[in-house]
Write a protein that holds these residues in place. Structure first.
Motif, PDB file in Angstrom:
ATOM      1  N   GLY A 252       0.829  -1.192   0.000  1.00 52.04           N
ATOM      2  CA  GLY A 252       0.000   0.000   0.000  1.00 52.04           C
ATOM      3  C   GLY A 252       0.867   1.247   0.000  1.00 52.04           C
ATOM      4  O   GLY A 252       1.969   1.243   0.558  1.00 52.04           O
ATOM      5  N   ASP A 253       0.395   2.297  -0.645  1.00 51.96           N
ATOM      6  CA  ASP A 253       1.124   3.565  -0.706  1.00 51.96           C
ATOM      7  C   ASP A 253       0.379   4.642   0.057  1.00 51.96           C
ATOM      8  O   ASP A 253      -0.864   4.671   0.069  1.00 51.96           O
ATOM      9  CB  ASP A 253       1.307   4.016  -2.161  1.00 51.96           C
ATOM     10  CG  ASP A 253       2.238   3.104  -2.941  1.00 51.96           C
ATOM     11  OD1 ASP A 253       3.112   2.485  -2.317  1.00 51.96           O
ATOM     12  OD2 ASP A 253       2.080   3.018  -4.179  1.00 51.96           O
ATOM     13  N   VAL A 254       1.164   5.528   0.685  1.00 50.93           N
ATOM     14  CA  VAL A 254       0.594   6.658   1.415  1.00 50.93           C
ATOM     15  C   VAL A 254       1.275   7.928   0.918  1.00 50.93           C
ATOM     16  O   VAL A 254       2.512   8.008   0.906  1.00 50.93           O
ATOM     17  CB  VAL A 254       0.804   6.513   2.933  1.00 50.93           C
ATOM     18  CG1 VAL A 254       0.209   7.713   3.662  1.00 50.93           C
ATOM     19  CG2 VAL A 254       0.185   5.218   3.447  1.00 50.93           C
ATOM     20  N   ALA A 255       0.493   8.913   0.492  1.00 46.98           N
ATOM     21  CA  ALA A 255       1.041  10.200   0.066  1.00 46.98           C
ATOM     22  C   ALA A 255       1.389  11.028   1.311  1.00 46.98           C
ATOM     23  O   ALA A 255       0.540  11.260   2.178  1.00 46.98           O
ATOM     24  CB  ALA A 255       0.035  10.945  -0.804  1.00 46.98           C
ATOM     25  N   VAL A 256       2.652  11.449   1.402  1.00 48.16           N
ATOM     26  CA  VAL A 256       3.151  12.125   2.603  1.00 48.16           C
ATOM     27  C   VAL A 256       3.601  13.537   2.257  1.00 48.16           C
ATOM     28  O   VAL A 256       4.356  13.748   1.294  1.00 48.16           O
ATOM     29  CB  VAL A 256       4.333  11.330   3.207  1.00 48.16           C
ATOM     30  CG1 VAL A 256       4.985  12.112   4.330  1.00 48.16           C
ATOM     31  CG2 VAL A 256       3.851   9.982   3.715  1.00 48.16           C
ATOM     32  N   THR A 257       3.147  14.499   3.037  1.00 51.38           N
ATOM     33  CA  THR A 257       3.600  15.885   2.930  1.00 51.38           C
ATOM     34  C   THR A 257       4.394  16.237   4.180  1.00 51.38           C
ATOM     35  O   THR A 257       3.943  15.986   5.304  1.00 51.38           O
ATOM     36  CB  THR A 257       2.414  16.853   2.795  1.00 51.38           C
ATOM     37  OG1 THR A 257       1.663  16.511   1.622  1.00 51.38           O
ATOM     38  CG2 THR A 257       2.894  18.290   2.672  1.00 51.38           C
ATOM     39  N   VAL A 258       5.587  16.755   3.975  1.00 53.54           N
ATOM     40  CA  VAL A 258       6.486  17.068   5.097  1.00 53.54           C
ATOM     41  C   VAL A 258       6.628  18.577   5.217  1.00 53.54           C
ATOM     42  O   VAL A 258       6.939  19.263   4.236  1.00 53.54           O
ATOM     43  CB  VAL A 258       7.874  16.431   4.899  1.00 53.54           C
ATOM     44  CG1 VAL A 258       8.746  16.661   6.131  1.00 53.54           C
ATOM     45  CG2 VAL A 258       7.741  14.937   4.604  1.00 53.54           C
ATOM     46  N   LYS A 259       6.404  19.089   6.415  1.00 51.31           N
ATOM     47  CA  LYS A 259       6.510  20.524   6.668  1.00 51.31           C
ATOM     48  C   LYS A 259       7.621  20.790   7.676  1.00 51.31           C
ATOM     49  O   LYS A 259       8.004  19.913   8.456  1.00 51.31           O
ATOM     50  CB  LYS A 259       5.177  21.071   7.194  1.00 51.31           C
ATOM     51  CG  LYS A 259       4.005  20.844   6.245  1.00 51.31           C
ATOM     52  CD  LYS A 259       2.733  21.448   6.794  1.00 51.31           C
ATOM     53  CE  LYS A 259       1.559  21.197   5.855  1.00 51.31           C
ATOM     54  NZ  LYS A 259       1.758  21.839   4.542  1.00 51.31           N
ATOM     55  N   GLU A 260       8.097  22.004   7.635  1.00 48.49           N
ATOM     56  CA  GLU A 260       9.138  22.413   8.589  1.00 48.49           C
ATOM     57  C   GLU A 260       8.504  23.381   9.559  1.00 48.49           C
ATOM     58  O   GLU A 260       7.888  24.385   9.155  1.00 48.49           O
ATOM     59  CB  GLU A 260      10.309  23.057   7.875  1.00 48.49           C
ATOM     60  CG  GLU A 260      11.479  23.336   8.796  1.00 48.49           C
ATOM     61  CD  GLU A 260      12.751  23.690   8.042  1.00 48.49           C
ATOM     62  OE1 GLU A 260      13.787  23.855   8.686  1.00 48.49           O
ATOM     63  OE2 GLU A 260      12.689  23.819   6.800  1.00 48.49           O
ATOM     64  N   ILE A 261       8.636  23.101  10.844  1.00 48.43           N
ATOM     65  CA  ILE A 261       8.070  23.978  11.875  1.00 48.43           C
ATOM     66  C   ILE A 261       9.092  25.050  12.215  1.00 48.43           C
ATOM     67  O   ILE A 261      10.242  24.741  12.556  1.00 48.43           O
ATOM     68  CB  ILE A 261       7.684  23.184  13.131  1.00 48.43           C
ATOM     69  CG1 ILE A 261       6.557  22.199  12.803  1.00 48.43           C
ATOM     70  CG2 ILE A 261       7.267  24.125  14.250  1.00 48.43           C
ATOM     71  CD1 ILE A 261       6.131  21.365  13.982  1.00 48.43           C
ATOM     72  N   GLN A 262       8.681  26.294  12.088  1.00 51.62           N
ATOM     73  CA  GLN A 262       9.571  27.429  12.403  1.00 51.62           C
ATOM     74  C   GLN A 262       9.385  27.782  13.867  1.00 51.62           C
ATOM     75  O   GLN A 262       8.266  27.986  14.342  1.00 51.62           O
ATOM     76  CB  GLN A 262       9.236  28.628  11.523  1.00 51.62           C
ATOM     77  CG  GLN A 262       9.341  28.355  10.013  1.00 51.62           C
ATOM     78  CD  GLN A 262      10.772  28.122   9.594  1.00 51.62           C
ATOM     79  OE1 GLN A 262      11.714  28.580  10.241  1.00 51.62           O
ATOM     80  NE2 GLN A 262      10.942  27.362   8.504  1.00 51.62           N
ATOM     81  N   ALA A 263      10.498  27.850  14.570  1.00 54.48           N
ATOM     82  CA  ALA A 263      10.463  28.238  15.979  1.00 54.48           C
ATOM     83  C   ALA A 263      10.902  29.692  16.106  1.00 54.48           C
ATOM     84  O   ALA A 263      11.855  30.136  15.430  1.00 54.48           O
ATOM     85  CB  ALA A 263      11.362  27.339  16.817  1.00 54.48           C
ATOM     86  N   VAL A 264      10.262  30.442  16.930  1.00 50.97           N
ATOM     87  CA  VAL A 264      10.602  31.831  17.161  1.00 50.97           C
ATOM     88  C   VAL A 264      11.165  31.987  18.560  1.00 50.97           C
ATOM     89  O   VAL A 264      10.504  31.612  19.554  1.00 50.97           O
ATOM     90  CB  VAL A 264       9.365  32.744  16.992  1.00 50.97           C
ATOM     91  CG1 VAL A 264       9.731  34.191  17.294  1.00 50.97           C
ATOM     92  CG2 VAL A 264       8.804  32.616  15.586  1.00 50.97           C
ATOM     93  N   ASN A 265      12.402  32.455  18.675  1.00 52.07           N
ATOM     94  CA  ASN A 265      13.035  32.645  19.982  1.00 52.07           C
ATOM     95  C   ASN A 265      12.839  34.101  20.433  1.00 52.07           C
ATOM     96  O   ASN A 265      13.099  35.044  19.675  1.00 52.07           O
ATOM     97  CB  ASN A 265      14.537  32.362  19.909  1.00 52.07           C
ATOM     98  CG  ASN A 265      14.784  30.887  19.634  1.00 52.07           C
ATOM     99  OD1 ASN A 265      14.071  30.043  20.115  1.00 52.07           O
ATOM    100  ND2 ASN A 265      15.821  30.613  18.827  1.00 52.07           N
ATOM    101  N   ARG A 266      12.369  34.286  21.635  1.00 51.64           N
ATOM    102  CA  ARG A 266      12.173  35.634  22.191  1.00 51.64           C
ATOM    103  C   ARG A 266      13.104  35.816  23.357  1.00 51.64           C
ATOM    104  O   ARG A 266      13.199  34.962  24.238  1.00 51.64           O
ATOM    105  CB  ARG A 266      10.714  35.823  22.636  1.00 51.64           C
ATOM    106  CG  ARG A 266       9.710  35.704  21.475  1.00 51.64           C
ATOM    107  CD  ARG A 266       8.298  35.913  21.989  1.00 51.64           C
ATOM    108  NE  ARG A 266       7.321  35.742  20.934  1.00 51.64           N
ATOM    109  CZ  ARG A 266       6.963  36.708  20.076  1.00 51.64           C
ATOM    110  NH1 ARG A 266       7.539  37.906  20.164  1.00 51.64           N
ATOM    111  NH2 ARG A 266       6.055  36.489  19.138  1.00 51.64           N
TER     112      ARG A 266
END
Length: 267
Positions: A252-266
């Motif tokens: 079986g195949d699964v379509a995968v979308t990969v995102k990058e989480i941006q972290a904000v340092n304060r």
């Protein structure tokens, strides 16, 4: 659904199986010859080809059957063989094709088996994969054995064989070189109920995507289940297992979308 796959192995292209007693074959020959205008002993008729009906002899008339699902051979190769043979004391089985037995039935059942694709659930979800975060996998539902029975009850011969497939391993391929590792293999867990599952949350190997997919792009994560296959005589899956058969696989195949989480340092 996927078929059982077994390279270089399958039941024969043709075989003989019992069909008529001598008296039944005689009646069949008469009916066919009359239908085709051959008369009782017409040239080319059934009686002309098989003049000895073996009336009163112990044994059965066997008919040639063809495996229309064969891939390594063709049923046409069997057409030069006799359509009918008499097998009994003093009349051994012919050498041109095998006689139906439980193993041939098991092979026919093997060809008909259909295996479910892996019922995967991903965490994070397939459309929300995250860079550098492990992809955990589990089954959305447990899997059971798959079995197919083939049987014959003709001319005094009763035979049955059941081919059984049990899921044993799951292999995942990330679908990209931008993953580390890019593949993992897991043994399935069998519960007391006899059902099988997988949960990679505590596994030592989990796919980790290292780069986000481009806008509108996806990776294809491929999941392949390996199935152990064997056959048993009879109409159920719980008989004594006979020798193993080639392993099966469902994919079986699964379509995968990969995102990058941006972290904000304060500060």
């Amino acid at each position: 659904m996927s078929s059982v796959q077994g390279a270089g192995w399958e039941p024969p292209a043709c075989w003989y199986e019992p069909r008529y007693s001598p008296e039944e074959f005689s009646a069949y020959a008469t009916k066919v010859d009359v239908r085709h205008g051959e008369g009782a002993n017409g040239e080319g008729g059934v009686r002309a080809r098989y003049p000895d009906m073996h009336i009163g002899d112990k044994g059965e008339w066997y008919v040639m059957r063809y495996n229309t699902d064969t891939t390594s051979g063709t049923p046409e190769e069997c057409l030069d063989q006799d359509g009918f043979v008499f097998i009994g004391p003093g009349h051994p089985a012919p050498a041109d094709a095998p006689v139906l037995d439980a193993e041939i039935l098991a092979g026919l059942a093997y060809q008909k088996a259909r295996l479910p694709a892996p019922p995967l659930t991903l965490s994070p979800k397939a459309g929300r994969q995250v860079v550098n975060l492990a992809t955990h996998v589990r089954f959305a539902r447990t899997l059971g054995r798959v079995w197919v029975t083939a049987a014959v009850d003709e001319a005094g011969l009763e035979l049955a064989a059941t081919t059984v497939a049990e899921p044993v391993r799951l292999r995942l391929d990330a679908g990209t070189e931008d993953a580390d590792p890019d593949s993992c293999t897991y043994d399935l867990v069998k519960a007391a109920s006899g059902r099988y599952s997988v949960n990679t949350g505590e596994a030592g190997c989990n796919i980790v995507y290292r780069r986000a997919t481009a806008e509108g792009a996806q990776h294809t994560l491929t999941a392949a289940l390996t199935w152990r296959v064997f056959w048993t005589e009879g109409t159920g899956p719980d008989g004594t297992p006979r020798h193993p058969m080639p392993e099966g696989e469902s994919v079986g195949d699964v379509a995968v979308t990969v995102k990058e989480i941006q972290a904000v340092n304060r500060d």
